[in-house]
Write an enzyme that holds these catalytic residues in place. Structure first.
Site, PDB file in Angstrom:
ATOM      1  N   GLY A   1      -4.982   1.490 -10.759  1.00 18.39           N
ATOM      2  CA  GLY A   1      -4.023   2.348 -11.471  1.00 18.39           C
ATOM      3  C   GLY A   1      -2.940   1.553 -12.173  1.00 18.39           C
ATOM      4  O   GLY A   1      -2.526   1.883 -13.286  1.00 18.39           O
TER       5      GLY A   1
ATOM      6  N   GLU B   1      -4.528   9.101 -10.408  1.00 17.21           N
ATOM      7  CA  GLU B   1      -4.765   9.668  -9.065  1.00 17.21           C
ATOM      8  C   GLU B   1      -5.189   8.503  -8.180  1.00 17.21           C
ATOM      9  O   GLU B   1      -6.358   8.132  -8.140  1.00 17.21           O
ATOM     10  CB  GLU B   1      -5.880  10.724  -9.122  1.00 17.21           C
ATOM     11  CG  GLU B   1      -5.570  11.932  -9.983  1.00 17.21           C
ATOM     12  CD  GLU B   1      -4.680  12.944  -9.269  1.00 17.21           C
ATOM     13  OE1 GLU B   1      -4.360  12.741  -8.076  1.00 17.21           O
ATOM     14  OE2 GLU B   1      -4.303  13.933  -9.916  1.00 17.21           O
TER      15      GLU B   1
ATOM     16  N   CYS C   1      -9.106   9.976  -0.328  1.00 15.83           N
ATOM     17  CA  CYS C   1      -7.737   9.595  -0.675  1.00 15.83           C
ATOM     18  C   CYS C   1      -6.753  10.363   0.208  1.00 15.83           C
ATOM     19  O   CYS C   1      -5.644   9.904   0.448  1.00 15.83           O
ATOM     20  CB  CYS C   1      -7.464   9.861  -2.147  1.00 15.83           C
ATOM     21  SG  CYS C   1      -7.873  11.535  -2.633  1.00 15.83           S
TER      22      CYS C   1
ATOM     23  N   GLY D   1      -8.673   6.168  -8.460  1.00 13.85           N
ATOM     24  CA  GLY D   1      -9.122   4.962  -7.753  1.00 13.85           C
ATOM     25  C   GLY D   1      -7.966   4.302  -7.029  1.00 13.85           C
ATOM     26  O   GLY D   1      -6.960   4.950  -6.694  1.00 13.85           O
ATOM     27  N   SER D   2      -8.105   3.019  -6.804  1.00 12.86           N
ATOM     28  CA  SER D   2      -7.119   2.282  -6.011  1.00 12.86           C
ATOM     29  C   SER D   2      -5.805   2.094  -6.782  1.00 12.86           C
ATOM     30  O   SER D   2      -5.776   2.192  -8.013  1.00 12.86           O
ATOM     31  CB  SER D   2      -7.686   0.906  -5.652  1.00 12.86           C
ATOM     32  OG  SER D   2      -8.016   0.224  -6.846  1.00 12.86           O
TER      33      SER D   2
HETATM   34  P1  NAD Z   1     -11.545   1.342  -7.451  1.00 11.10           P
HETATM   35  O1  NAD Z   1     -10.125   1.261  -7.847  1.00 11.10           O
HETATM   36  O2  NAD Z   1     -12.214   0.109  -6.984  1.00 11.10           O
HETATM   37  O3  NAD Z   1     -12.431   1.896  -8.668  1.00 11.10           O
HETATM   38  C1  NAD Z   1     -12.201   3.165  -9.240  1.00 11.10           C
HETATM   39  C2  NAD Z   1     -12.761   3.204 -10.653  1.00 11.10           C
HETATM   40  O4  NAD Z   1     -11.932   2.401 -11.511  1.00 11.10           O
HETATM   41  C3  NAD Z   1     -14.180   2.623 -10.787  1.00 11.10           C
HETATM   42  O5  NAD Z   1     -14.899   3.413 -11.717  1.00 11.10           O
HETATM   43  C4  NAD Z   1     -13.911   1.221 -11.323  1.00 11.10           C
HETATM   44  O6  NAD Z   1     -15.003   0.694 -12.042  1.00 11.10           O
HETATM   45  C5  NAD Z   1     -12.717   1.485 -12.239  1.00 11.10           C
HETATM   46  N1  NAD Z   1     -11.843   0.326 -12.500  1.00 11.10           N
HETATM   47  C6  NAD Z   1     -11.370  -0.580 -11.633  1.00 11.10           C
HETATM   48  N2  NAD Z   1     -10.522  -1.425 -12.240  1.00 11.10           N
HETATM   49  C7  NAD Z   1     -10.435  -1.057 -13.527  1.00 11.10           C
HETATM   50  C8  NAD Z   1      -9.726  -1.531 -14.670  1.00 11.10           C
HETATM   51  N3  NAD Z   1      -8.912  -2.577 -14.588  1.00 11.10           N
HETATM   52  N4  NAD Z   1      -9.866  -0.862 -15.833  1.00 11.10           N
HETATM   53  C9  NAD Z   1     -10.660   0.212 -15.929  1.00 11.10           C
HETATM   54  N5  NAD Z   1     -11.380   0.708 -14.888  1.00 11.10           N
HETATM   55  C10 NAD Z   1     -11.270   0.083 -13.700  1.00 11.10           C
HETATM   56  O7  NAD Z   1     -11.643   2.484  -6.319  1.00 11.10           O
HETATM   57  P2  NAD Z   1     -12.863   2.896  -5.383  1.00 11.10           P
HETATM   58  O8  NAD Z   1     -13.084   1.841  -4.354  1.00 11.10           O
HETATM   59  O9  NAD Z   1     -14.034   3.340  -6.198  1.00 11.10           O
HETATM   60  O10 NAD Z   1     -12.273   4.223  -4.693  1.00 11.10           O
HETATM   61  C11 NAD Z   1     -11.398   4.214  -3.603  1.00 11.10           C
HETATM   62  C12 NAD Z   1      -9.956   4.365  -4.028  1.00 11.10           C
HETATM   63  O11 NAD Z   1      -9.793   5.529  -4.851  1.00 11.10           O
HETATM   64  C13 NAD Z   1      -9.025   4.584  -2.856  1.00 11.10           C
HETATM   65  O12 NAD Z   1      -7.852   3.852  -3.058  1.00 11.10           O
HETATM   66  C14 NAD Z   1      -8.741   6.079  -2.895  1.00 11.10           C
HETATM   67  O13 NAD Z   1      -7.549   6.465  -2.261  1.00 11.10           O
HETATM   68  C15 NAD Z   1      -8.708   6.319  -4.354  1.00 11.10           C
HETATM   69  N6  NAD Z   1      -8.928   7.727  -4.677  1.00 11.10           N
HETATM   70  C16 NAD Z   1      -7.851   8.472  -5.087  1.00 11.10           C
HETATM   71  C17 NAD Z   1      -8.010   9.832  -5.339  1.00 11.10           C
HETATM   72  C18 NAD Z   1      -6.852  10.695  -5.757  1.00 11.10           C
HETATM   73  O14 NAD Z   1      -7.101  11.785  -6.262  1.00 11.10           O
HETATM   74  N7  NAD Z   1      -5.609  10.277  -5.576  1.00 11.10           N
HETATM   75  C19 NAD Z   1      -9.279  10.421  -5.196  1.00 11.10           C
HETATM   76  C20 NAD Z   1     -10.346   9.619  -4.805  1.00 11.10           C
HETATM   77  C21 NAD Z   1     -10.158   8.263  -4.546  1.00 11.10           C
END
Ligand code: NAD
Length: 496
Positions: free
Chosen positions: A234, A251, A285, A229-230
């Protein structure tokens, strides 16, 4: 195909609840397509307990037998590819080709994991002590928490799940709240395979927002949290897991760059840049967000890029010929519009695109903007189809600009010059986890280790030896002689 037909085809019905608290909307038109009930903290706690019990049984199943179950899961995915790919399209808005591609990626990683189940090798070393044998072995780690993002609603889970399963781990998946339906469908398919083969229920699912995500990251029963995720997410998860001295695989966001040199095959570069920048509506990503053009070819490339970008068909991603679907929700559209305003404020010029489409759903135009390295907005990942175009005079300058951002996921150079290609791949070149020559930044194969450096989090998953993070390494030394020699020649002779 009507939405209810997907649910029937994937046997989803019994998860849908008229009064469920979580409304799922399709980004195609913003209309609610289903309601599901999210898990309470207590329910999530129970699921983690079940994963712990399942792990205790699963770790005793021989790895090749675990591989056989993953093979059967892959077979079921083959059968479900069409409806599952379509559901990915309806729920997360990527074009059908990419929805199907995502399911294919799941099938591919299952095949990879089956082979891996017979190759979880440890090394054997020569002991410095006589009549001793030393080797290392890899044991299953425990229940793994898998947190995923909306933009790869099923493939990213499978990268973790197929590998973790052959490694002997159980898991609990927390998908994005934007995409619970695909997660429910995939988990049902996986659980059916386990039940049919009397295997422990290793594939757990919790449908919930970050509230349960936080619960998982703090829970000592999960020795590994794999989170996609973001960067913001992370940082929160990385700190929470470190607090309990757990292991995390992060990731996170990218801000990927492509260098196009004056020796490049420009037609090849053009095709590659278009897919990397605007495929998946800029919501990968690995999306190319920054393009570095050599000054001598910049005018020509910009003109070709703008022309080709204007011809990209935007619309219903399930329709043949459409290349760009919607963004995931209104917030994503707002974020893009805010970023465009900032680009203008910071001196960038919009060369094409820049508007949201006046139609239901969350559609925007693919956008190209001129940029310079001193524009702070270009150091951020805006999760939308915006491509910043920079110009450079020599490769050192291009590499410095390329590396001058906090993220370090994917990178590419287009050149037919061997020295330039090798310079880009050298220790002094790209600082990213992925570096390509004459291939763009997105669309990685499952066979390599996937992940990035710096704020992208340093994690690696999928191919190569990424499996090692899902296991615990044990170094074993066996004394088969009659003496008791100590390492480093230390004497500790106790008189009788
Ligand atoms: P996001 O960070 O908003 O959410 C990702 C996941 O994390 C969701 O399931 C969310 O509920 C969970 N989450 C958020 N905050 C949390 C916390 N404090 N504790 C536990 N869980 C939590 O991201 P998004 O908008 O769903 O996806 C887009 C982002 O993901 C972009 O930044 C993209 O680059 C990244 N991404 C990275 C990869 C990679 O492999 N590097 C792959 C896909 C997406």
């Amino acid at each position: 195909m009507e939405i209810t037909e997907f649910f029937d085809a994937l046997d989803l019905d019994d998860y849908l609840e008229e009064h469920g608290d979580l409304a799922v909307q399709s980004p195609l038109d913003g209309v609610e397509i289903a309601r599901v009930s999210s898990h309470s903290n207590a329910a999530a706690d129970e699921i983690m307990g079940k994963a712990e019990t399942a792990f205790l049984a699963w770790r005793q199943v021989p790895a090749p037998k675990r591989g056989e179950l993953v093979r059967l899961f892959g077979e079921e995915l083959r059968k479900a590819k069409e409806p599952l790919g379509r559901l990915v399209t309806v729920e997360c808005g990527k074009i059908l080709q990419e929805g199907l591609g995502e399911v294919q990626e799941m099938i591919d990683i299952c095949d990879f994991a089956v082979g891996l189940s017979r190759q979880l090798y440890g090394k054997s070393m020569h002991s410095e002590r006589p009549e001793h044998r030393m080797y290392e072995q890899w044991h299953p780690l425990g229940p793994v928490g898998v947190v995923t993002a909306f933009n790869f609603p099923v493939a990213v889970w499978s990268w973790n799940a197929a590998i973790a399963a052959v490694c002997g781990d159980s898991m609990i998946w927390k998908p994005s709240s934007e995409t619970p339906l695909t997660a429910i469908a995939v988990t049902k398919i996986a659980q059916r395979v386990l039940e049919a083969n009397d295997a422990p229920p290793i594939f757990g699912l919790v449908v919930a927002d970050r509230r349960v995500g936080r619960l998982m990251t703090a829970d000592k029963r999960l020795p590994l949290i794999s989170a996609t995720g973001s960067v913001r997410m992370g940082k929160a998860i990385g700190q929470a897991v470190a607090e309990r001295v757990g292991r995390s695989l992060l990731e996170l966001g990218g801000n990927n760059g492509i260098v196009v040199s004056d020796s490049a095959d420009l037609d090849q570069a053009l095709r590659a840049v278009l897919f990397a920048a605007f495929g998946t509506a800029g919501q990968r990503c690995t999306t190319a967000r920054r393009l570095f053009l050599h000054k001598s070819i910049a005018a020509e490339m910009k003109q070709k890029l703008v022309k080709a970008t204007k011809s990209i068909t935007i619309g219903d991603p399930a329709e043949e010929g459409v290349l760009m679907g919607p963004l995931i929700n209104q917030r994503a559209v707002d974020d893009m519009m805010n970023a465009l305003a900032t680009i203008r404020e910071q001196g960038g010029e919009i060369l094409c695109g820049g508007e949201a489409l006046d139609r239901p759903g969350f559609f925007v135009q693919p956008t190209i903007a001129t940029a310079t390295a001193d524009m702070p907005i270009t150091c951020e990942e805006t999760f939308a189809p915006i491509l910043y175009v920079f110009e450079y005079e020599d490769l050192d300058e291009a590499i410095a600009m390329h590396n001058g951002v906090p993220q370090g996921l994917s990178s590419a150079i287009f050149t037919l010059n061997l020295r330039e290609a090798e310079r880009f791949l050298a220790a002094t070149g790209s600082d990213c986890g992925i570096a390509n020559v004459n291939i763009a930044t997105s669309g990685a194969e499952i066979g390599g280790a996937f992940g990035g450096e710096k704020e992208t989090g340093g994690g690696r998953e999928s191919g190569s030896d990424s499996w090692k993070i899902y296991m615990r390494r044990q170094t074993c030394t066996i004394n088969w002689g009659t003496e008791m020699p100590l390492a480093q020649g230390v004497h500790f002779d106790v008189g009788e």
